[in-house]
Design a protein around this motif. Sequence first.
Motif, PDB file in Angstrom:
ATOM      1  N   VAL A 154       2.727  -1.294   5.008  1.00 45.73           N
ATOM      2  CA  VAL A 154       2.721  -2.532   4.223  1.00 45.73           C
ATOM      3  C   VAL A 154       2.455  -2.162   2.775  1.00 45.73           C
ATOM      4  O   VAL A 154       1.627  -1.289   2.491  1.00 45.73           O
ATOM      5  CB  VAL A 154       1.636  -3.504   4.752  1.00 45.73           C
ATOM      6  N   SER A 155       3.159  -2.820   1.852  1.00 46.28           N
ATOM      7  CA  SER A 155       2.992  -2.518   0.425  1.00 46.28           C
ATOM      8  C   SER A 155       2.366  -3.708  -0.303  1.00 46.28           C
ATOM      9  O   SER A 155       2.822  -4.837  -0.154  1.00 46.28           O
ATOM     10  CB  SER A 155       4.354  -2.195  -0.199  1.00 46.28           C
ATOM     11  N   ARG A 156       1.322  -3.451  -1.058  1.00 45.69           N
ATOM     12  CA  ARG A 156       0.705  -4.433  -1.954  1.00 45.69           C
ATOM     13  C   ARG A 156       0.301  -3.708  -3.229  1.00 45.69           C
ATOM     14  O   ARG A 156      -0.058  -2.527  -3.199  1.00 45.69           O
ATOM     15  CB  ARG A 156      -0.536  -5.075  -1.318  1.00 45.69           C
ATOM     16  N   LEU A 157       0.333  -4.415  -4.355  1.00 46.14           N
ATOM     17  CA  LEU A 157      -0.093  -3.877  -5.661  1.00 46.14           C
ATOM     18  C   LEU A 157       0.613  -2.559  -5.979  1.00 46.14           C
ATOM     19  O   LEU A 157       0.014  -1.625  -6.510  1.00 46.14           O
ATOM     20  CB  LEU A 157      -1.610  -3.652  -5.695  1.00 46.14           C
ATOM     21  N   CYS A 158       1.893  -2.473  -5.632  1.00 49.49           N
ATOM     22  CA  CYS A 158       2.732  -1.293  -5.892  1.00 49.49           C
ATOM     23  C   CYS A 158       2.390  -0.101  -5.006  1.00 49.49           C
ATOM     24  O   CYS A 158       2.901   1.003  -5.229  1.00 49.49           O
ATOM     25  CB  CYS A 158       2.666  -0.852  -7.367  1.00 49.49           C
ATOM     26  N   HIS A 159       1.485  -0.276  -4.035  1.00 50.44           N
ATOM     27  CA  HIS A 159       1.041   0.836  -3.191  1.00 50.44           C
ATOM     28  C   HIS A 159       1.367   0.558  -1.729  1.00 50.44           C
ATOM     29  O   HIS A 159       0.770  -0.338  -1.131  1.00 50.44           O
ATOM     30  CB  HIS A 159      -0.483   1.049  -3.307  1.00 50.44           C
ATOM     31  N   LYS A 182       1.029   1.535   2.269  1.00 45.13           N
ATOM     32  CA  LYS A 182       0.118   2.318   3.121  1.00 45.13           C
ATOM     33  C   LYS A 182       0.239   1.831   4.558  1.00 45.13           C
ATOM     34  O   LYS A 182       0.609   0.675   4.800  1.00 45.13           O
ATOM     35  CB  LYS A 182      -1.331   2.224   2.633  1.00 45.13           C
ATOM     36  N   PRO A 183      -0.078   2.688   5.539  1.00 50.55           N
ATOM     37  CA  PRO A 183      -0.077   2.244   6.934  1.00 50.55           C
ATOM     38  C   PRO A 183      -1.346   1.443   7.221  1.00 50.55           C
ATOM     39  O   PRO A 183      -2.437   1.847   6.814  1.00 50.55           O
ATOM     40  CB  PRO A 183      -0.053   3.555   7.733  1.00 50.55           C
ATOM     41  N   GLU A 208      -9.252  -9.502   1.768  1.00 51.42           N
ATOM     42  CA  GLU A 208      -9.425  -8.450   0.758  1.00 51.42           C
ATOM     43  C   GLU A 208      -8.433  -7.328   1.026  1.00 51.42           C
ATOM     44  O   GLU A 208      -8.007  -7.111   2.161  1.00 51.42           O
ATOM     45  CB  GLU A 208     -10.851  -7.866   0.822  1.00 51.42           C
ATOM     46  N   TRP A 209      -8.089  -6.597  -0.043  1.00 44.99           N
ATOM     47  CA  TRP A 209      -7.127  -5.494   0.068  1.00 44.99           C
ATOM     48  C   TRP A 209      -7.639  -4.290  -0.704  1.00 44.99           C
ATOM     49  O   TRP A 209      -8.134  -4.415  -1.825  1.00 44.99           O
ATOM     50  CB  TRP A 209      -5.763  -5.916  -0.498  1.00 44.99           C
ATOM     51  N   TRP A 210      -7.519  -3.126  -0.079  1.00 47.77           N
ATOM     52  CA  TRP A 210      -7.862  -1.856  -0.733  1.00 47.77           C
ATOM     53  C   TRP A 210      -6.593  -1.016  -0.883  1.00 47.77           C
ATOM     54  O   TRP A 210      -5.757  -0.979   0.033  1.00 47.77           O
ATOM     55  CB  TRP A 210      -8.850  -1.065   0.127  1.00 47.77           C
ATOM     56  N   HIS A 211      -6.444  -0.333  -2.024  1.00 49.09           N
ATOM     57  CA  HIS A 211      -5.326   0.609  -2.209  1.00 49.09           C
ATOM     58  C   HIS A 211      -5.353   1.691  -1.136  1.00 49.09           C
ATOM     59  O   HIS A 211      -4.351   2.013  -0.519  1.00 49.09           O
ATOM     60  CB  HIS A 211      -5.438   1.339  -3.566  1.00 49.09           C
ATOM     61  N   ALA A 212      -6.522   2.284  -0.944  1.00 55.84           N
ATOM     62  CA  ALA A 212      -6.656   3.441  -0.056  1.00 55.84           C
ATOM     63  C   ALA A 212      -6.926   2.983   1.376  1.00 55.84           C
ATOM     64  O   ALA A 212      -7.181   1.803   1.641  1.00 55.84           O
ATOM     65  CB  ALA A 212      -7.777   4.347  -0.553  1.00 55.84           C
ATOM     66  N   ASP A 213      -6.889   3.924   2.302  1.00 48.27           N
ATOM     67  CA  ASP A 213      -7.179   3.626   3.697  1.00 48.27           C
ATOM     68  C   ASP A 213      -8.650   3.233   3.842  1.00 48.27           C
ATOM     69  O   ASP A 213      -9.550   3.984   3.440  1.00 48.27           O
ATOM     70  CB  ASP A 213      -6.878   4.859   4.558  1.00 48.27           C
ATOM     71  N   VAL A 214      -8.912   2.058   4.406  1.00 46.00           N
ATOM     72  CA  VAL A 214     -10.267   1.510   4.437  1.00 46.00           C
ATOM     73  C   VAL A 214     -11.202   2.390   5.272  1.00 46.00           C
ATOM     74  O   VAL A 214     -12.335   2.666   4.864  1.00 46.00           O
ATOM     75  CB  VAL A 214     -10.252   0.059   4.969  1.00 46.00           C
ATOM     76  N   GLU A 215     -10.747   2.847   6.434  1.00 47.32           N
ATOM     77  CA  GLU A 215     -11.627   3.656   7.288  1.00 47.32           C
ATOM     78  C   GLU A 215     -12.006   4.977   6.616  1.00 47.32           C
ATOM     79  O   GLU A 215     -13.132   5.456   6.757  1.00 47.32           O
ATOM     80  CB  GLU A 215     -10.977   3.905   8.654  1.00 47.32           C
ATOM     81  N   THR A 216     -11.086   5.546   5.836  1.00 49.81           N
ATOM     82  CA  THR A 216     -11.389   6.787   5.096  1.00 49.81           C
ATOM     83  C   THR A 216     -12.443   6.518   4.022  1.00 49.81           C
ATOM     84  O   THR A 216     -13.386   7.304   3.851  1.00 49.81           O
ATOM     85  CB  THR A 216     -10.103   7.355   4.455  1.00 49.81           C
ATOM     86  N   ILE A 217     -12.293   5.398   3.312  1.00 53.29           N
ATOM     87  CA  ILE A 217     -13.266   5.017   2.269  1.00 53.29           C
ATOM     88  C   ILE A 217     -14.653   4.869   2.882  1.00 53.29           C
ATOM     89  O   ILE A 217     -15.658   5.350   2.340  1.00 53.29           O
ATOM     90  CB  ILE A 217     -12.832   3.685   1.597  1.00 53.29           C
TER      91      ILE A 217
END
Length: 553
Positions: free
Chosen positions: A33-38, A40-41, A161-170
């Motif tokens: 899925v893409s949001r904010l130009c990024h 990610k799975p 809420e949306w994060w650019h990076a993978d949430v579980e990794t963060i």
Amino acid sequence: MQRRSICYHLQQYSSPNIVHYHDLDTNIQVKNVSRLCHPKPIVTVNGMFPGPTVYIREGDQLLVNVTNHAQYNVSIHWHGLKQYRNGWADGPAYITQCPIQTGNSYTYNITVTGQRGTLWWHAHILWLRATVYGAIVIMPKEGTPFPFPQPYSEANIVLGEWWHADVETIVKTANRLGLPPQSSDAHTINGKPGPLFPCSEKHTFAMEVESGKAYLLRIVNAALNDELFFAIASHSMTVVEIDAVYTKPFTTQALLIAPGQTTSVLVKADQSPSRYFMAARPFMDAPIPVDNKTVTAILQYKGIPNTVLPTLPQLPAPNDTKFALNYNSKLRSLDSPQFPANVPLKVDRHLFDTIGLGQNLCPTCLNGTQLAASLNNITFVMPKVGLLQAHYFNIAGVFRTDFPDNPPAPFNYTGAPLTANLGTTLGTRLSKLAFNSTVELVLQDTNLLSVESHPFHLHGFNFFVVGSGIGNFDPKKDPPKFNLVDPPERNTVGVPTGGWTAIRFRADNPGVWFMHCHLELHTMWGLKMAFVVENGKLPEESILSPPKDLPPC
């Protein structure tokens, strides 16, 4: 039995006295899925983000067959559904079930009894609910009208809420350091951040309305860590329901909604035909960083071209405590003959829980300490097997039932910030409640590290919010001011920053029921506990036997 997707239109049933069964297939799967130009799975339900809406009618039975194709173990919580005697279908991992492992399935067997309105469902393990969530719409029984003017149409507004990076990794990285994870990069409305964000013209939710018509907006706060203000430019909203309980209607220019809560409002398209922004942004009245960016969607009058620039609403200031307290004070149960507020007037058990942040030693962490959170100075430790199974099958050594009714020592809870002796006690300790006993619980915020507003969710029950205040709860002066006539009834309540909230409920649902802060950060740090409600004397007052496909640990 006919199988169908989890998202479907409610058919017009021929008889209000028949229990209707809905058999729904749900696949947990990863999708780009893409949001904010990024791109990610992300983990999704049926490839949808947000997940599909579950439509059901009061009194119906819902069978949701969940198959897990993702790399994470998963469980789904049906937030606000009471699940009478049936904690097996409640969903919090390691509380009422072990999670559904990759490649496996589990069927949630849910009967909707005595509830109608807006609720929601979400993943209840790790931080997977960042993308695994959706609305639940419970229509009243056939032939039962809303206790407010019938809207022309309705729409769901699910805030996230949306994060650019993978949430579980963060989250893993933050836990390794003993620090909080970074704030989200955007808020979303129905999964879309709106045109104030880059690459988001096509990722904007728009709702078309006709002049003069009234609309019911079912608003859900599915954000992980932010209480949110919500408003529509130039339009007032009439609040008619919270957490699937009808309220005395009142009109407001903006509303406040905490993570886990739902609010349904009537909006009349009575302004000059144009395009108007719906907008949300966080409320935070403590010195704690949040994602303070504004998410927008568009209320668009029919026939107005997309070239017309929408106007923004006046949202309260991000730290507007006065608005927050005033708004919450207006919430009242409808308390009509058809929908009474059955507030417990006699209390069998008085509980007083302090909410605290803390620091525990962690030699491998960045500063040698790890942030923690506690109730009555106990940081809850998640078990390795489901607490409900341990209770039902009398498995020894999984939990203790000595969670204290009061903090270990009284202190000036909301005085100057306390920055010494911040260690907490670790344990899987539960509070035992007698069947059908009445409970009053006072949740008291403290200035351990910092005061903060905490939205608390109780599984398995609704409760009445009989009182709230700023400062320390006074057991002599405050109870006489309680509202025992028409207090708001809900499943998630905000404890004000540097203040307290008192709730009452009847423990008439046998089982093990989770209670936790609905800020995912604080839940992760241990701001949670559970109640063991004992069986009653009769078979129909006892926990149902577990389903055969209950996931193994």
